[in-house]
Design an enzyme around this catalytic site. Structure first.
Site, PDB file in Angstrom:
ATOM      1  N   HIS A 101       0.856  -1.175   0.000  1.00 43.70           N
ATOM      2  CA  HIS A 101       0.000   0.000   0.000  1.00 43.70           C
ATOM      3  C   HIS A 101       0.897   1.231   0.000  1.00 43.70           C
ATOM      4  CE1 HIS A 101      -4.134  -1.338   0.104  1.00 43.70           C
ATOM      5  NE2 HIS A 101      -3.853  -2.232   1.034  1.00 43.70           N
ATOM      6  N   ASP A 133       0.329   7.032  -3.657  1.00 40.50           N
ATOM      7  CA  ASP A 133      -0.782   6.678  -4.545  1.00 40.50           C
ATOM      8  C   ASP A 133      -1.046   7.741  -5.607  1.00 40.50           C
ATOM      9  OD1 ASP A 133      -1.274   4.244  -3.405  1.00 40.50           O
ATOM     10  OD2 ASP A 133      -3.030   4.877  -2.259  1.00 40.50           O
TER      11      ASP A 133
END
Length: 385
Positions: A131, A161
């Site tokens: 992540h 991200d």
């Protein structure tokens, strides 16, 4: 009709989460026709569609069952009519589904095939889960954020991200599209969050190389280590951000605060502990908004630290409509801005599968009625408005 500099560009987004949908939103905001391919199980996703589904605004949604014999072929038929395809699966997944780069480029040699992953398409960790926090941890970015003597601080998932991931995917596919328009040949774009985040650290690496950056938290120019580039708590336990790096801005800062320090000693590190104490004491004397009024219109580079719910109402952001509100949901406006081909936030995200029949018909993919009857494609939800 779509407006914006990418009007007329067709994009397929293989449905996923995080940086892929964000990249699709950016492309849609820029005027591209973005078709998101969802799987039938997404009809049970209560977060799919509506004003809250900001990352999927401006797109149309098609439900295709990739387990159905005709499912992958339908995706390939769409790819044959697209300019860009973006996907965010682990390496090898689209190949196993029969919709990988080899199959898609065989159908459409001009296609730009954008791949969004955390670790990249190769390397020891390529197939590992991860992540944002784990990706930026390995790049050094996470290590650099936080106060001196304290633990690293998580910068939401903006750095990995969306910064190093989604934005670099957009840069990559648009550069490859430009190349394809000249050469007639598409290509695969390997956009890895670790690569993009490392790229974002270019100036930090430069400072490190010049010996003006210490590989520790909270002791450097831009990490809160310098007292005139830092965050201070106010009387009401809110905060102001101070960024008075240049001498002329620093002079205004200490004059407006009436600190009683010598402005010519700005870079005298021996004076910094006392300077920081004075700044902490002074800012604690008034509320955040009182300080904001004092510094407004000056070049002291002081700004109130606003909450997300406050930002849209700030006079500057309001004047530029940087944050818009749709059906009670605050969200960013399209960015950047163009003088000749204005971009705009697209329509509210449709429910999953709401546009299946219309897209298949518009893109002239097979017999929409037959694909729907066979179950390879599914019509569901409410169409985009």
């Amino acid at each position: 009709m779509h407006s914006g500099p990418l009007a007329g560009t067709r994009v397929i987004e293989l449905g996923g989460i995080g940086p892929g949908p964000f990249a699709g939103m950016l492309l849609a905001d820029l005027g591209a026709e973005v078709v998101r391919i969802d799987r039938p199980e997404r009809t049970n996703d209560t977060d799919a569609g509506g004003p809250e589904d900001v990352a999927n605004r401006g797109k149309r949604s098609v439900l295709i069952d990739l387990k159905h014999p005709d499912g992958p072929r339908t995706v390939l038929d769409l790819a044959a009519r697209a300019d860009i395809l973006i996907e965010g699966f682990r390496p090898g997944v689209t190949e196993r589904l029969g919709i990988g780069p080899h199959e898609c480029l065989a159908r459409n040699p001009r296609l730009v095939y954008g791949r969004m992953t955390g670790w990249g398409q190769d390397g020891p960790l390529a197939s590992a889960a991860g992540h944002d926090i784990t990706y930026i941890a390995l790049t050094g970015a996470l290590h650099a954020m936080g106060t001196a003597g304290g633990p690293p601080q998580i910068p939401l998932n903006l750095v990995g991200d969306f910064g190093g991931g989604g934005c670099y995917l957009v840069i990559g596919v648009l550069a490859a599209l430009h190349a394809a328009q000249r050469s007639g040949r598409g290509q695969v774009v390997d956009a890895a969050i670790v690569d993009g985040t490392a790229s974002l650290l270019a100036s930090t690496f430069a400072k490190l190389g010049r010996g003006v950056w210490t590989d520790e938290r909270g002791v450097n120019q831009l990490d809160g280590g310098w007292p005139f580039y830092a965050i201070y708590e106010t009387k009401d336990r809110k905060h102001v951000a101070v960024g008075a790096l240049e001498a002329k801005f620093y002079r205004q800062l200490i004059e407006l605060l009436d600190l009683g320090v010598d402005p010519d000693r700005q870079h005298d590190r021996s004076a910094w502990p006392d300077l920081r104490r004075r700044l902490e004491k002074r800012f604690a004397e008034r509320t955040r908004d009182e300080w904001a009024r004092l510094f407004e219109g000056t070049d002291a580079c002081v700004a109130p630290v606003l909450g997300l719910t406050e930002a849209a109402a700030h006079p500057h952001l309001a004047a530029r409509s940087s944050v818009i509100v749709r059906e009670g949901i605050a969200q960013p406006a399209a960015a950047p801005r163009f003088s000749e081909t204005p971009s705009a936030a697209g329509h509210i995200a449709p429910a999953a599968g709401a546009d299946t029949r219309a897209v298949l018909a518009d893109w002239q993919v097979g017999d929409p009625d037959e694909l729907l009857r066979a179950g390879a494609a599914v019509q569901a939800g409410t169409p985009a408005k």
